[in-house]
Design a protein around this motif. Structure first.
Motif, mmCIF file in Angstrom:
data_model
loop_
_atom_site.group_PDB
_atom_site.id
_atom_site.type_symbol
_atom_site.label_atom_id
_atom_site.label_comp_id
_atom_site.label_asym_id
_atom_site.label_seq_id
_atom_site.Cartn_x
_atom_site.Cartn_y
_atom_site.Cartn_z
ATOM 1 N N THR A 287 81.801 -31.133 87.176
ATOM 2 C CA THR A 287 83.155 -30.605 87.018
ATOM 3 C C THR A 287 84.187 -31.598 87.531
ATOM 4 O O THR A 287 85.262 -31.761 86.928
ATOM 5 C CB THR A 287 83.277 -29.252 87.751
ATOM 6 N N GLU A 288 83.875 -32.282 88.610
ATOM 7 C CA GLU A 288 84.810 -33.295 89.129
ATOM 8 C C GLU A 288 84.952 -34.460 88.142
ATOM 9 O O GLU A 288 86.047 -34.994 87.950
ATOM 10 C CB GLU A 288 84.332 -33.820 90.484
ATOM 11 N N LEU A 336 77.238 -24.111 81.613
ATOM 12 C CA LEU A 336 78.481 -24.834 81.346
ATOM 13 C C LEU A 336 79.735 -23.981 81.567
ATOM 14 O O LEU A 336 80.853 -24.510 81.537
ATOM 15 C CB LEU A 336 78.485 -25.353 79.906
ATOM 16 N N ARG A 337 79.538 -22.700 81.788
ATOM 17 C CA ARG A 337 80.692 -21.806 81.805
ATOM 18 C C ARG A 337 81.745 -22.171 82.862
ATOM 19 O O ARG A 337 82.947 -22.131 82.560
ATOM 20 C CB ARG A 337 80.229 -20.355 82.003
ATOM 21 N N PRO A 338 81.378 -22.526 84.103
ATOM 22 C CA PRO A 338 82.424 -22.910 85.074
ATOM 23 C C PRO A 338 83.284 -24.084 84.593
ATOM 24 O O PRO A 338 84.517 -24.047 84.718
ATOM 25 C CB PRO A 338 81.626 -23.260 86.323
ATOM 26 N N LEU A 339 82.648 -25.102 84.045
ATOM 27 C CA LEU A 339 83.418 -26.251 83.548
ATOM 28 C C LEU A 339 84.285 -25.844 82.365
ATOM 29 O O LEU A 339 85.465 -26.230 82.279
ATOM 30 C CB LEU A 339 82.460 -27.379 83.169
ATOM 31 N N LEU A 340 83.733 -25.058 81.458
ATOM 32 C CA LEU A 340 84.484 -24.653 80.266
ATOM 33 C C LEU A 340 85.611 -23.689 80.614
ATOM 34 O O LEU A 340 86.671 -23.713 79.985
ATOM 35 C CB LEU A 340 83.544 -24.036 79.236
ATOM 36 N N ASP A 341 85.403 -22.817 81.611
ATOM 37 C CA ASP A 341 86.489 -21.948 82.055
ATOM 38 C C ASP A 341 87.655 -22.774 82.584
ATOM 39 O O ASP A 341 88.821 -22.425 82.403
ATOM 40 C CB ASP A 341 85.991 -20.996 83.152
#
Length: 469
Positions: A287-288, A336-341
């Motif tokens: 994510t970073e 992938l949901r945290p990054l896509l959110d």
């Protein structure tokens, strides 16, 4: 030996369409936006030493097949890390390969090697023990000529751009030398930060210290670590990089608060983290990296799902990348949901996804790429980099994601001579897929002609943001 209709459909009508489509792309330049060739080859431009060193010893596809038949790495001349002796007779290694060439029947290695032997060296008969010495001598003599030095091969292959994959700790000296030379070939680096984003990497603590030494940042602190990444990414961009690459065990992403990141990194840095904490750290670093891509424009590539170095004894004796990386199941929807959110609808971000889990193509990856603007599907990778694997990829992804949510083709190879063979294979398989679409009246042939040019050339340039460079 090479049939001009190889990999085309057997049906005469469909085959004729495939031939016409292939004529549109047969001579297009090669875009190679992701691979593992050595930039030193193009800096130093030295002759390759011998056929075994060029074509066999570094190729884990070849070595793993022979090992599966009871031929030891040492017999194939693979250097040992423990100091144990290995075969240094390159002619003998070539003979061993030639005598066992039949093992590769119907595998992509056979397709690539037949293409290489015929188009580069004029060897048209299938390799075998009877012609081992003759073929060795022919190739060895060719390698002494200017035409077979790395830069000449690059030009002969009609490569427009080639990206290497380089550790974030690399000094980029070879890339600097290439840029400073009078040679016009375009060879660029790709930012690979795994040694300081994956705590399970051997020498992780030492890598963090070297990262600090290179950047002058305090990598013992969370913010210092992020600043070091931002600085190194800029170094890579200055030398032509357009992408990053992340080889993680899973596709997990996380989106922790600042305080949670600081606390987690303290545990990671002191090497007291649990397996779950190490996995969360890897997920947070993805994510970073995505957040940094919003700032600097680098395209993200995520290559998850390989169980690395499955054989501990082989790793201990010969090291990594010796044919014992094995695919495992990979989940993408929740991972992938945290990054896509956080960034999935931001047009500044491009994330190219690869998988070693074919079951994810139709169930997860194609629907995700068919919805989120930031996502693109990378081509069939590694174990599926084959005629049937490429065809399955098209069949499982096209209905949900279309063609234009994919990233074209990249050869992802360590072997320079195999690059044109791999592109030729990919173009032919795509022509076969499109020909079937045309023959079944699903797609007009004039549109298929546009699509094949994009699949072979245009999509890779756009996905990796190469036109603006």
């Amino acid at each position: 030996m090479l049939n001009s209709d190889r990999f085309f459909p057997a049906d005469p009508t469909t085959r004729a369409i495939a031939r016409r489509l292939f004529a549109e792309v047969a001579h297009l330049p090669l875009i190679c936006p992701h691979g593992h060739t050595d930039p030193a080859w193009f800096h130093e431009n030295k002759s390759f030493s011998d056929p075994a060193e060029l074509l066999i010893i570094p190729d884990h596809y070849i070595v793993r097949m022979l090992v599966s038949q009871g031929i030891d790495h040492a017999q194939m001349g693979v250097p040992s890390r423990d100091g144990s002796p290995v075969n240094t007779d390159r002619r003998e290694i070539w003979r061993l390969f030639a005598e066992n060439y039949y093992l590769f029947r119907a595998t992509p290695v056979r397709h690539w090697m037949d293409h290489t032997l015929e188009t580069l060296f004029g060897i048209e008969a299938p390799l075998n023990g009877d012609i081992a010495d003759q073929s060795y001598d022919l190739i060895a003599e060719a390698l002494t000529t200017e035409a077979f030095k790395p830069r000449a091969l690059f030009e002969n292959f009609n490569i427009e751009l080639l990206a290497t994959t380089d550790s974030c700790l690399d000094d980029l000296a070879h890339h600097k030398a290439i840029a400073a030379s009078d040679w016009g070939g375009r060879v660029v680096p790709t930012y690979r930060p795994d040694v300081v984003t994956n705590p399970d990497t051997a020498g992780f603590a030492e890598a963090l210290q070297k990262f600090a030494d290179i950047t002058g940042e305090d990598t013992a602190s969370w913010q210092g670590l992020l600043r070091a990444h931002r600085q190194r990414r800029q170094d890579f961009i200055a030398h032509g990089a357009t992408a990053t690459d992340h080889g993680h065990p899973t596709a997990l992403t996380c989106d922790l608060s600042e305080a949670e990141c600081v606390a987690l990194y303290e545990v990671i840095r002191t090497q007291s983290a649990t397996a779950e904490q190490r996995e969360i750290f890897r997920g947070q670093m993805l994510t970073e990296m995505a957040r940094m891509s919003l700032e600097d424009g680098l395209v993200m590539q995520i290559h998850p799902g390989s169980v690395r170095n499955h054989s501990q004894s082989i790793f201990d004796r010969f090291g990594a990348d010796k044919g014992f990386d094995i695919p495992g199941p990979t989940g993408f929807v929740q991972a992938l949901r945290p990054l896509l959110d956080a960034f999935g609808h931001d047009s500044r971000l491009t994330v190219i996804l690869f998988t070693l889990d074919e079951t994810a193509y139709g169930r997860e990856l194609a629907p995700l790429a068919g919805a989120y603007p930031c996502l693109k599907l990378g081509p069939a990778w590694w174990f599926f980099d084959s005629p049937d694997g490429m065809m399955r990829y098209r069949e499982m992804t096209t209905e949900s994601a279309g063609f234009y949510n994919t990233a074209g083709f990249n050869d992802d190879t360590r072997a320079l001579p195999s690059i044109p063979a791999r592109h030729d294979l990919a173009r032919r398989v795509d022509c076969a897929f499109l020909a079937k679409q045309v023959a079944e009246a699903r797609l007009p042939e004039d549109e298929a002609a546009e699509v094949i040019v994009d699949l072979s050339y245009g999509l890779a340039k756009r996905a990796y943001r190469l036109d603006a460079k």
